[in-house]
Motif scaffolding. Structure first.
Motif, PDB file in Angstrom:
ATOM      1  N   ALA A   1       0.821  -1.213   0.000  1.00 13.65           N
ATOM      2  CA  ALA A   1       0.000   0.000   0.000  1.00 13.65           C
ATOM      3  C   ALA A   1       0.850   1.257   0.000  1.00 13.65           C
ATOM      4  O   ALA A   1       0.411   2.306  -0.459  1.00 13.65           O
ATOM      5  N   TYR A   2       2.047   1.169   0.493  1.00 12.07           N
ATOM      6  CA  TYR A   2       2.898   2.348   0.609  1.00 12.07           C
ATOM      7  C   TYR A   2       4.286   2.084   0.043  1.00 12.07           C
ATOM      8  O   TYR A   2       4.814   1.006   0.150  1.00 12.07           O
ATOM      9  N   GLU A   3       4.834   3.099  -0.532  1.00 13.41           N
ATOM     10  CA  GLU A   3       6.241   3.084  -0.938  1.00 13.41           C
ATOM     11  C   GLU A   3       6.860   4.361  -0.374  1.00 13.41           C
ATOM     12  O   GLU A   3       7.188   5.295  -1.093  1.00 13.41           O
ATOM     13  N   ASP A   4       6.972   4.432   0.939  1.00 12.44           N
ATOM     14  CA  ASP A   4       7.444   5.650   1.587  1.00 12.44           C
ATOM     15  C   ASP A   4       8.665   5.351   2.440  1.00 12.44           C
ATOM     16  O   ASP A   4       9.285   4.302   2.319  1.00 12.44           O
ATOM     17  N   ARG A   5       9.015   6.274   3.317  1.00  8.08           N
ATOM     18  CA  ARG A   5      10.251   6.102   4.078  1.00  8.08           C
ATOM     19  C   ARG A   5      10.176   4.967   5.085  1.00  8.08           C
ATOM     20  O   ARG A   5      11.195   4.369   5.419  1.00  8.08           O
ATOM     21  N   ILE A   6       8.968   4.630   5.578  1.00  8.74           N
ATOM     22  CA  ILE A   6       8.871   3.519   6.520  1.00  8.74           C
ATOM     23  C   ILE A   6       9.123   2.194   5.816  1.00  8.74           C
ATOM     24  O   ILE A   6       9.842   1.330   6.329  1.00  8.74           O
ATOM     25  N   THR A   7       8.559   1.999   4.624  1.00  7.53           N
ATOM     26  CA  THR A   7       8.855   0.773   3.895  1.00  7.53           C
ATOM     27  C   THR A   7      10.333   0.713   3.519  1.00  7.53           C
ATOM     28  O   THR A   7      10.928  -0.357   3.473  1.00  7.53           O
ATOM     29  N   LYS A   8      10.916   1.881   3.271  1.00  7.26           N
ATOM     30  CA  LYS A   8      12.348   1.927   2.961  1.00  7.26           C
ATOM     31  C   LYS A   8      13.167   1.484   4.173  1.00  7.26           C
ATOM     32  O   LYS A   8      14.137   0.719   4.042  1.00  7.26           O
ATOM     33  N   ILE A   9      12.762   1.925   5.355  1.00  3.85           N
ATOM     34  CA  ILE A   9      13.475   1.546   6.577  1.00  3.85           C
ATOM     35  C   ILE A   9      13.252   0.071   6.899  1.00  3.85           C
ATOM     36  O   ILE A   9      14.182  -0.651   7.287  1.00  3.85           O
ATOM     37  N   LEU A  10      12.018  -0.412   6.739  1.00  5.59           N
ATOM     38  CA  LEU A  10      11.742  -1.824   6.968  1.00  5.59           C
ATOM     39  C   LEU A  10      12.604  -2.694   6.054  1.00  5.59           C
ATOM     40  O   LEU A  10      13.170  -3.701   6.480  1.00  5.59           O
ATOM     41  N   SER A  11      12.693  -2.293   4.787  1.00  2.94           N
ATOM     42  CA  SER A  11      13.512  -3.036   3.840  1.00  2.94           C
ATOM     43  C   SER A  11      14.983  -2.998   4.248  1.00  2.94           C
ATOM     44  O   SER A  11      15.684  -4.020   4.189  1.00  2.94           O
ATOM     45  N   TYR A  12      15.447  -1.838   4.671  1.00  2.00           N
ATOM     46  CA  TYR A  12      16.856  -1.695   5.064  1.00  2.00           C
ATOM     47  C   TYR A  12      17.173  -2.592   6.269  1.00  2.00           C
ATOM     48  O   TYR A  12      18.212  -3.273   6.302  1.00  2.00           O
ATOM     49  N   LEU A  13      16.269  -2.612   7.257  1.00  2.04           N
ATOM     50  CA  LEU A  13      16.487  -3.436   8.438  1.00  2.04           C
ATOM     51  C   LEU A  13      16.487  -4.918   8.082  1.00  2.04           C
ATOM     52  O   LEU A  13      17.309  -5.694   8.578  1.00  2.04           O
TER      53      LEU A  13
ATOM     54  N   GLY B   1      18.308   7.407   9.842  1.00  5.60           N
ATOM     55  CA  GLY B   1      17.833   8.749   9.532  1.00  5.60           C
ATOM     56  C   GLY B   1      18.363   9.223   8.192  1.00  5.60           C
ATOM     57  O   GLY B   1      17.645   9.867   7.410  1.00  5.60           O
ATOM     58  N   ASP B   2      19.614   8.892   7.904  1.00  9.66           N
ATOM     59  CA  ASP B   2      20.211   9.274   6.616  1.00  9.66           C
ATOM     60  C   ASP B   2      19.535   8.523   5.467  1.00  9.66           C
ATOM     61  O   ASP B   2      19.303   9.093   4.391  1.00  9.66           O
ATOM     62  N   VAL B   3      19.212   7.240   5.686  1.00  7.77           N
ATOM     63  CA  VAL B   3      18.543   6.446   4.652  1.00  7.77           C
ATOM     64  C   VAL B   3      17.169   7.029   4.325  1.00  7.77           C
ATOM     65  O   VAL B   3      16.778   7.136   3.159  1.00  7.77           O
ATOM     66  N   ALA B   4      16.445   7.434   5.366  1.00  7.59           N
ATOM     67  CA  ALA B   4      15.092   7.965   5.177  1.00  7.59           C
ATOM     68  C   ALA B   4      15.079   9.452   4.871  1.00  7.59           C
ATOM     69  O   ALA B   4      14.037  10.011   4.524  1.00  7.59           O
ATOM     70  N   ASN B   5      16.236  10.108   5.029  1.00  5.54           N
ATOM     71  CA  ASN B   5      16.343  11.548   4.799  1.00  5.54           C
ATOM     72  C   ASN B   5      15.371  12.330   5.685  1.00  5.54           C
ATOM     73  O   ASN B   5      14.641  13.221   5.234  1.00  5.54           O
TER      74      ASN B   5
END
Length: 287
Positions: A163-175, A189-193
């Motif tokens: 449903a989302y392609e935002d900074r939280i999904t980016k962080i979840l993917s990174y983790l 924080g740098d990854v999510a800007n």
């Protein structure tokens, strides 16, 4: 809310299901388990955080979680929902089905028309066995489950995107992709800007846990998988899952699971050691 079906699975059931209605009834934390979960939404709307995805499903859709996937469901305030949750062990299905479902990962299905009606009928038959059990119910539930899963795989129905392609999904993917190394909040924080403060607050909103707690659970669930899938010793598993030393790993593992790593490893291996020998290959039914 007490999850009766999950308790039955922990007590040794191979298939268990439960129908529940609610409002403002959200999971307090992300969790995982060593069996499959199929979440069928009969009414309302629900959000699911699973792995590195956040997905919204509506009535008539269902989401399938393989074992050892960190997930959580929640809804908007005051939105009534009704769902059926179906749990099943890896030993309840043929090896070919297990391999296929495991490789697909978390999948959201959106059946329509006759396919939707057929799948709902199958789920209701499973529920009937749960509500009025007899000495043949265990066999019938496994049979109904296999028919249901094969119907899903053959149907070619639509599979939903996150449903989302935002900074939280980016962080979840990174983790999920970097749990084996040291990760700092500043790095995230740098990854999510975005500032660490805003990231932490937004992360808590979707997962209902802190970033550090979420990362710890990811590391522990991957350690559990390594108990089953590798012959690595405890020190190797500790370092591979991001812990700096064996003592820290052992202490954290017991805090999260209630068991020591060695106790968990022995229990999982005893439980799953004969899986490949006891399941039938149903590959011919998946063509």
């Amino acid at each position: 809310m007490i999850d009766r079906a999950a308790l039955e699975m922990q007590m040794g059931a191979s298939v268990s299901s439960e129908r529940i209605s609610g409002v403002n009834d959200n999971m307090t934390q992300c969790h995982y388990h060593d069996f499959y979960e199929l979440y069928y939404l009969e009414d309302g709307e629900r959000y699911h955080v699973a792995g590195d995805r956040i997905t919204k499903i509506k009535a008539g859709e269902f989401i399938l979680f393989p074992p050892y996937v960190l997930h959580r469901s929640f809804g908007e305030k005051d939105v009534i929902f009704k769902r059926i949750v179906l749990y099943f062990s890896r030993t309840a299905i043929p090896s070919t089905l297990d391999e296929r479902l495991e490789s697909d990962g978390v999948v959201v299905f959106s059946p329509t028309g006759s396919v939707s009606n057929s799948l709902r009928t199958m789920i209701c038959r499973l529920r009937d066995e749960e509500d009025a059990p007899d000495k043949y119910s265990g066999i019938m539930k496994e049979s109904e489950l296999r028919e249901f899963l094969i119907s899903i795989l053959r149907s070619g129905m639509e599979r939903k995107r996150p449903a989302y392609e935002d900074r939280i999904t980016k962080i979840l993917s990174y983790l999920n992709n970097n749990y084996g190394k040291e990760i700092t909040l500043q790095e995230l924080g740098d990854v999510a800007n975005v500032s660490i403060y805003h990231l932490s607050r937004e992360f808590k909103r979707y997962t209902n846990t802190t970033i550090v707690e979420y990362l710890t659970k990811i590391r522990i669930l991957h350690a559990e998988r390594m108990f089953l899938e590798t012959d690595n010793n405890m020190t190797e598993i500790a370092y591979a899952t991001g812990f700096t030393n064996l003592n820290h790993f052992s202490r954290t593992f017991k805090q999260v699971t209630g068991e020591t790593p060695m106790t968990m490893k022995k229990r999982l291996r005893n439980k799953n050691g004969h899986v490949a020998d006891t399941r039938t290959d149903f590959k011919q039914y998946l063509t």
